[in-house]
Design an enzyme around this catalytic site. Structure first.
Site, PDB file in Angstrom:
ATOM      1  N   LEU A  77     -17.486  24.866   9.053  1.00 14.55           N
ATOM      2  CA  LEU A  77     -16.440  24.887   8.036  1.00 14.55           C
ATOM      3  C   LEU A  77     -16.861  25.843   6.912  1.00 14.55           C
ATOM      4  CD1 LEU A  77     -13.748  23.297   7.325  1.00 14.55           C
ATOM      5  CD2 LEU A  77     -15.174  22.213   5.584  1.00 14.55           C
ATOM      6  N   ARG A 122       6.437  10.388  21.653  1.00 18.59           N
ATOM      7  CA  ARG A 122       5.067  10.898  21.731  1.00 18.59           C
ATOM      8  C   ARG A 122       5.003  11.944  22.840  1.00 18.59           C
ATOM      9  NH1 ARG A 122       0.599  10.359  24.848  1.00 18.59           N
ATOM     10  NH2 ARG A 122      -1.398  10.713  23.803  1.00 18.59           N
ATOM     11  N   GLU A 164     -24.212  23.148  10.756  1.00 18.67           N
ATOM     12  CA  GLU A 164     -23.942  22.502   9.461  1.00 18.67           C
ATOM     13  C   GLU A 164     -24.252  21.017   9.600  1.00 18.67           C
ATOM     14  OE1 GLU A 164     -19.745  22.676   8.418  1.00 18.67           O
ATOM     15  OE2 GLU A 164     -19.152  22.373  10.496  1.00 18.67           O
ATOM     16  N   LYS A 190     -10.112  22.825   8.986  1.00 20.41           N
ATOM     17  CA  LYS A 190     -10.426  21.519   8.389  1.00 20.41           C
ATOM     18  C   LYS A 190      -9.410  20.491   8.893  1.00 20.41           C
ATOM     19  CE  LYS A 190     -12.110  19.616   4.026  1.00 20.41           C
ATOM     20  NZ  LYS A 190     -13.371  19.083   4.563  1.00 20.41           N
ATOM     21  N   TYR A 244      -6.620  18.742   6.393  1.00 13.41           N
ATOM     22  CA  TYR A 244      -6.831  18.075   5.107  1.00 13.41           C
ATOM     23  C   TYR A 244      -7.706  18.910   4.190  1.00 13.41           C
ATOM     24  CZ  TYR A 244     -11.668  16.616   6.255  1.00 13.41           C
ATOM     25  OH  TYR A 244     -13.005  16.591   6.552  1.00 13.41           O
ATOM     26  N   ARG A 297      -7.896  27.786   1.577  1.00 14.08           N
ATOM     27  CA  ARG A 297      -8.439  27.247   2.832  1.00 14.08           C
ATOM     28  C   ARG A 297      -7.404  26.334   3.504  1.00 14.08           C
ATOM     29  NH1 ARG A 297     -13.992  23.933   2.816  1.00 14.08           N
ATOM     30  NH2 ARG A 297     -12.650  22.420   1.777  1.00 14.08           N
ATOM     31  N   HIS A 324       2.571  15.692  23.657  1.00 18.17           N
ATOM     32  CA  HIS A 324       1.556  16.597  23.122  1.00 18.17           C
ATOM     33  C   HIS A 324       2.170  17.863  22.525  1.00 18.17           C
ATOM     34  CE1 HIS A 324      -1.100  13.971  25.312  1.00 18.17           C
ATOM     35  NE2 HIS A 324      -2.163  14.613  24.869  1.00 18.17           N
TER      36      HIS A 324
END
Ligand code: PDD
Length: 301
Positions: free
Chosen positions: A211, A112, A187, A155, A44, A63, A114
């Site tokens: 990040l 589903r 951070e 991110k 995101y 990014r 992985h």
């Protein structure tokens, strides 16, 4: 928005973008099989918008591209396509100041599993939220163990550790958690970190453990362009505790002063002079965005 959009969507709706269509947020739907929902398998961006213009758009899109590459997700759009899509969401919210949220997940295959699905189209979602100018008041932080993985440079929407760490801070009566790994500060749970030592700014160097914040980069740039010394060095816990000033940075908070660490005052317990100087530089930079003569040069990079 075109007249046709207005008729199908209606004025005043909170328009979002979901899987190729613009819809009112209240009507947006994804499958429960979406891998973002099942695995946190997605990335995101959060992009602030000032005076109707996305701030540092090119840096956010670069990014995003890097996060997609590292997560081995196909990039659904070109930068130009992202830009026009974001512009449409911004315009539908009346321009001004906003916060854009953009998410790409590895789609919603039938089963589903992985392992990556074959040829699944990514799910793309964009929404806008209100953006309020941060108050110039001191914030409090607690120091906690950095329990996250070793690819914090991606991110990703897999944010359970960050959620737990931020909540730990809130329950301790603080605003943010400052994370420590092997005796060094990395951070915040949702922010980057700066300290001031003898008038100079210091922030941890980019690495897989944090990040690469767009706001962090801008603060470094503004410092360097305005004669403030700025170094990128690892910051030990002892060094952090004896800093003259501590700041947090993020796209939604800009640059905010920390005046208390684990209940102890930072400096004299008030936002420091170097922070006030950076606040001025940051505000001036934002004000230039509202100036059509200057904004082209600064809003994109
Ligand atoms: N978070 N570090 C982490 C872990 C973050 O989640 C963020 C931002 C930052 C600051 O990056 P930037 O300056 O590019 O916003 C650093 C966003 C705002 C969020 O998750 O809402």
């Amino acid at each position: 928005m075109t007249e046709a959009d207005r008729q199908t969507i209606g004025d005043g709706e909170d328009l979002c973008f979901i899987n190729g269509a613009y819809r009112p947020l209240a009507e947006a739907r994804i499958s429960p099989l979406d891998r973002g929902f099942l695995f946190g398998d997605g990335v995101y961006e959060v992009i602030p918008v000032y005076s109707g213009r996305p701030f540092r758009l090119q840096a956010h899109l670069s990014r995003l591209r890097r996060s997609l590459d590292e997560a081995r997700l196909p990039s659904p759009y070109s930068d130009a396509e992202w830009a026009s899509l974001l512009t449409r969401i911004i315009d539908s919210h009346g321009g001004g100041d906003q916060s854009l949220y953009l998410q790409v997940t590895r789609g919603a295959p039938d089963l589903r599993d992985h392992a990556f699905p074959d040829g699944e189209r990514p799910t793309v979602f964009v929404m806008s939220s209100p953006l309020r100018a941060p108050e110039a008041r001191g914030r409090s932080v607690i120091l906690v163990d950095d329990i996250r993985w070793r690819r914090c440079d991606i991110k990703t929407v897999s944010l359970l550790p960050n959620v737990l760490l931020r909540q730990q801070a809130i329950e301790a009566g603080a605003d943010e958690a400052v994370l420590i790994r092997d005796g060094f500060i990395t951070e915040g749970a949702a922010s980057n970190l700066f300290v001031v030592e003898g008038g100079a700014l210091v922030t941890p160097p980019k690495s897989p453990l944090l990040l690469p914040g767009i706001t962090r980069d801008l603060v470094v740039e503004l410092a360097e362009a305005n004669g403030l010394e700025c170094r990128q060095e690892n910051i030990s816990l002892a060094r952090f505790r004896s800093a003259d000033e501590v700041w947090l940075s993020s796209s939604t908070k800009e640059v905010i002063p920390v005046t208390s660490v684990d209940g102890q005052p930072v400096g004299d317990g008030r936002p420091g002079p170097v922070w006030w100087r950076m606040r001025e530089l940051y505000d001036a930079f934002k004000a230039d965005l509202a100036d059509p003569g200057k904004r082209e040069a600064i809003s994109t990079s």
